[in-house]
Motif scaffolding. Structure first.
Motif, PDB file in Angstrom:
ATOM      1  N   LEU A   1       0.833  -1.195   0.000  1.00  0.00           N
ATOM      2  CA  LEU A   1       0.000   0.000   0.000  1.00  0.00           C
ATOM      3  C   LEU A   1       0.871   1.250   0.000  1.00  0.00           C
ATOM      4  O   LEU A   1       0.575   2.232  -0.677  1.00  0.00           O
ATOM      5  CB  LEU A   1      -0.908  -0.002   1.230  1.00  0.00           C
ATOM      6  N   ALA A   2       1.974   1.193   0.760  1.00  0.00           N
ATOM      7  CA  ALA A   2       2.860   2.354   0.893  1.00  0.00           C
ATOM      8  C   ALA A   2       3.501   2.735  -0.438  1.00  0.00           C
ATOM      9  O   ALA A   2       3.719   3.917  -0.717  1.00  0.00           O
ATOM     10  CB  ALA A   2       3.944   2.067   1.936  1.00  0.00           C
ATOM     11  N   ASN A   3       3.835   1.751  -1.262  1.00  0.00           N
ATOM     12  CA  ASN A   3       4.387   2.033  -2.587  1.00  0.00           C
ATOM     13  C   ASN A   3       3.299   2.216  -3.639  1.00  0.00           C
ATOM     14  O   ASN A   3       3.446   3.015  -4.569  1.00  0.00           O
ATOM     15  CB  ASN A   3       5.314   0.893  -3.031  1.00  0.00           C
ATOM     16  N   GLY A   4       2.218   1.462  -3.503  1.00  0.00           N
ATOM     17  CA  GLY A   4       1.196   1.438  -4.542  1.00  0.00           C
ATOM     18  C   GLY A   4       0.440   2.735  -4.715  1.00  0.00           C
ATOM     19  O   GLY A   4       0.184   3.171  -5.843  1.00  0.00           O
ATOM     20  N   ILE A   5       0.076   3.377  -3.593  1.00  0.00           N
ATOM     21  CA  ILE A   5      -0.709   4.612  -3.701  1.00  0.00           C
ATOM     22  C   ILE A   5       0.122   5.753  -4.290  1.00  0.00           C
ATOM     23  O   ILE A   5      -0.327   6.420  -5.231  1.00  0.00           O
ATOM     24  CB  ILE A   5      -1.318   4.978  -2.333  1.00  0.00           C
ATOM     25  N   PRO A   6       1.342   6.019  -3.780  1.00  0.00           N
ATOM     26  CA  PRO A   6       2.143   7.068  -4.437  1.00  0.00           C
ATOM     27  C   PRO A   6       2.462   6.757  -5.896  1.00  0.00           C
ATOM     28  O   PRO A   6       2.475   7.651  -6.747  1.00  0.00           O
ATOM     29  CB  PRO A   6       3.431   7.102  -3.591  1.00  0.00           C
ATOM     30  N   MET A   7       2.730   5.486  -6.205  1.00  0.00           N
ATOM     31  CA  MET A   7       3.060   5.116  -7.583  1.00  0.00           C
ATOM     32  C   MET A   7       1.867   5.340  -8.507  1.00  0.00           C
ATOM     33  O   MET A   7       2.028   5.798  -9.645  1.00  0.00           O
ATOM     34  CB  MET A   7       3.505   3.656  -7.627  1.00  0.00           C
ATOM     35  N   ALA A   8       0.666   5.033  -8.033  1.00  0.00           N
ATOM     36  CA  ALA A   8      -0.533   5.277  -8.841  1.00  0.00           C
ATOM     37  C   ALA A   8      -0.694   6.760  -9.127  1.00  0.00           C
ATOM     38  O   ALA A   8      -1.125   7.157 -10.210  1.00  0.00           O
ATOM     39  CB  ALA A   8      -1.768   4.744  -8.114  1.00  0.00           C
ATOM     40  N   ASN A   9      -0.323   7.587  -8.161  1.00  0.00           N
ATOM     41  CA  ASN A   9      -0.423   9.032  -8.338  1.00  0.00           C
ATOM     42  C   ASN A   9       0.500   9.525  -9.443  1.00  0.00           C
ATOM     43  O   ASN A   9       0.224  10.537 -10.100  1.00  0.00           O
ATOM     44  CB  ASN A   9      -0.079   9.736  -7.021  1.00  0.00           C
ATOM     45  N   VAL A  10       1.602   8.797  -9.664  1.00  0.00           N
ATOM     46  CA  VAL A  10       2.552   9.157 -10.716  1.00  0.00           C
ATOM     47  C   VAL A  10       2.128   8.561 -12.060  1.00  0.00           C
ATOM     48  O   VAL A  10       2.261   9.207 -13.104  1.00  0.00           O
ATOM     49  CB  VAL A  10       3.974   8.682 -10.348  1.00  0.00           C
ATOM     50  N   LEU A  11       1.601   7.331 -12.039  1.00  0.00           N
ATOM     51  CA  LEU A  11       1.343   6.593 -13.278  1.00  0.00           C
ATOM     52  C   LEU A  11       0.044   6.984 -13.970  1.00  0.00           C
ATOM     53  O   LEU A  11      -0.048   6.919 -15.197  1.00  0.00           O
ATOM     54  CB  LEU A  11       1.311   5.093 -12.992  1.00  0.00           C
ATOM     55  N   PHE A  12      -0.982   7.375 -13.203  1.00  0.00           N
ATOM     56  CA  PHE A  12      -2.311   7.549 -13.781  1.00  0.00           C
ATOM     57  C   PHE A  12      -2.806   8.984 -13.654  1.00  0.00           C
ATOM     58  O   PHE A  12      -2.348   9.726 -12.773  1.00  0.00           O
ATOM     59  CB  PHE A  12      -3.304   6.605 -13.092  1.00  0.00           C
ATOM     60  N   PRO A  13      -3.759   9.375 -14.506  1.00  0.00           N
ATOM     61  CA  PRO A  13      -4.383  10.692 -14.351  1.00  0.00           C
ATOM     62  C   PRO A  13      -5.032  10.814 -12.976  1.00  0.00           C
ATOM     63  O   PRO A  13      -5.510   9.824 -12.416  1.00  0.00           O
ATOM     64  CB  PRO A  13      -5.441  10.712 -15.470  1.00  0.00           C
ATOM     65  N   ALA A  14      -5.065  12.029 -12.450  1.00  0.00           N
ATOM     66  CA  ALA A  14      -5.556  12.248 -11.084  1.00  0.00           C
ATOM     67  C   ALA A  14      -6.951  11.683 -10.885  1.00  0.00           C
ATOM     68  O   ALA A  14      -7.246  11.080  -9.847  1.00  0.00           O
ATOM     69  CB  ALA A  14      -5.540  13.743 -10.756  1.00  0.00           C
ATOM     70  N   ALA A  15      -7.826  11.853 -11.875  1.00  0.00           N
ATOM     71  CA  ALA A  15      -9.209  11.399 -11.722  1.00  0.00           C
ATOM     72  C   ALA A  15      -9.330   9.880 -11.699  1.00  0.00           C
ATOM     73  O   ALA A  15     -10.338   9.341 -11.231  1.00  0.00           O
ATOM     74  CB  ALA A  15     -10.063  11.963 -12.860  1.00  0.00           C
ATOM     75  N   ALA A  16      -8.310   9.164 -12.188  1.00  0.00           N
ATOM     76  CA  ALA A  16      -8.374   7.699 -12.255  1.00  0.00           C
ATOM     77  C   ALA A  16      -7.745   7.020 -11.051  1.00  0.00           C
ATOM     78  O   ALA A  16      -7.955   5.824 -10.833  1.00  0.00           O
ATOM     79  CB  ALA A  16      -7.685   7.203 -13.529  1.00  0.00           C
ATOM     80  N   VAL A  17      -6.969   7.765 -10.263  1.00  0.00           N
ATOM     81  CA  VAL A  17      -6.199   7.153  -9.178  1.00  0.00           C
ATOM     82  C   VAL A  17      -7.103   6.513  -8.134  1.00  0.00           C
ATOM     83  O   VAL A  17      -6.855   5.401  -7.662  1.00  0.00           O
ATOM     84  CB  VAL A  17      -5.257   8.187  -8.524  1.00  0.00           C
ATOM     85  N   GLY A  18      -8.171   7.208  -7.751  1.00  0.00           N
ATOM     86  CA  GLY A  18      -9.054   6.684  -6.710  1.00  0.00           C
ATOM     87  C   GLY A  18      -9.594   5.309  -7.042  1.00  0.00           C
ATOM     88  O   GLY A  18      -9.555   4.393  -6.209  1.00  0.00           O
TER      89      GLY A  18
END
Length: 331
Positions: free
Chosen positions: A276-293
């Motif tokens: 979770l600690a790596n996945g959430i920040p990484m998603a913030n980098v990889l995907f558009p902001a609206a898709a991260v949630g």
């Protein structure tokens, strides 16, 4: 013992859910969205700087010689999980929406968690030195491998993830702070070790900030029109199924390959976790902001499921190892 402890519910997950609720009711928009996005970028850089500074080279070197065990954990994390993730395509769209499916694909591409994998291995009587090495190596390699896996998995589903751009963003926003933090360990390592609670608070605060910013953007884009109660139930059930399959395969693979009980424990716990600690920040980098949630919802639920299931499993392993030690002493 509190009811949270009896149910094995992670208190931090409850705080995460409260942040999701806050973002759903009061999402940041306009100038505040810009402010939180910049603050999130800085928080993620600080988070990975601290991860690098906490990493002990001595602990990693101590477990490096056990390469066969590390290979099994590596294959479980970066091969078995993605293959099982791809197999979930059979459930789309009958039992699983495309959005939920993509969230599971992202989950399956992530590295293993470090802290809980080591903690469960220790509690169960496993090979802690090897667990430290495997979990740490998975976390580091995941910074490079996870974007590649995400790009490959999403490409099979017709996605258009820009892998080179993603890797460049990961290196700049995650890996560079991580390396700087690790290089700075000789200077700040003692301070870091003395203030572990403060560092953990900083880690978790960074994750909460990312979750609030991500879900604010997702709420503005209408996430709760695409993620309904059925989708949440599907995520919970499929998280249980995915974790069960992984645990069974890892357990019997460890025994078939001739590992002893201590190593089996390490393989089971290090090869079944997703960070979770790596996945959430990484998603913030990889995907558009609206898709991260939407992308991190399966990860958040799987995180809680893995904690609850592995807590029970660790107790069973602990009793087994205690019996083995007692039998060895009486001989």
């Amino acid at each position: 013992m509190s009811w949270l402890q009896r149910l094995r519910i992670d208190k931090f997950l409850l705080v995460l859910l409260m942040v999701v609720l806050l973002a759903s009711l009061f999402p940041c928009e306009g100038i505040w969205q810009t402010f939180f996005e910049h603050l999130t970028t800085a928080a993620i850089a600080l988070l990975f700087f601290m991860h690098g500074a906490k990493l002990s080279r001595e602990a990693i070197i101590a477990g490096m010689s056990h390469w066969k065990l590390h290979l099994v954990v590596f294959l479980s994390t970066f091969a078995l999980f993605p293959l099982l993730g791809l197999s979930m395509n059979l459930l789309v769209p009958g039992l699983m929406t495309p959005t939920v499916y993509l969230g599971f694909l992202y989950l399956c591409a992530l590295p293993a968690t470090v802290q809980s994998a080591i903690a469960f291995t220790s509690a169960a009587g496993g090979n802690v030195a090897a667990a430290i090495c495997s979990a740490s190596a998975s976390s580091i390699l995941g910074v490079f491998l996870s974007p590649l896996l995400v790009g490959a998995l999403m490409h099979t589903q017709g996605g258009n993830t820009d892998v080179l751009h993603a890797i460049g963003a990961i290196i700049l926003q995650l890996m560079v702070p991580f390396v700087i933090g690790h290089l700075a360990r000789p200077l700040i390592g003692k301070w870091i070790d003395r203030h572990r609670k403060l560092i953990n608070l900083t880690d978790r605060s960074s994750i909460l900030l990312v979750v609030y910013t991500a879900f604010s953007a997702a709420v503005v884009e209408g996430i709760w029109h695409t993620i309904d109660g059925w989708s949440l139930l599907t995520i919970l059930v499929m998280s249980l199924v995915l974790l069960t399959v992984i645990l069974i395969i890892n357990t019997y693979a460890a025994r078939w390959l001739g590992f002893d009980t201590a190593d089996e424990i390490t393989i089971v716990f290090c090869g079944s976790k997703k960070s979770l600690a790596n996945g959430i920040p990484m998603a913030n980098v990889l995907f558009p902001a609206a898709a991260v949630g939407a992308m991190v919802l399966p990860l958040m639920i799987f995180h809680q499921v893995q904690l609850m299931v592995c807590a029970v499993l660790a107790q069973r392993y602990a009793r087994k190892t205690a019996q083995q030690h007692a039998a060895a002493v009486t001989k």
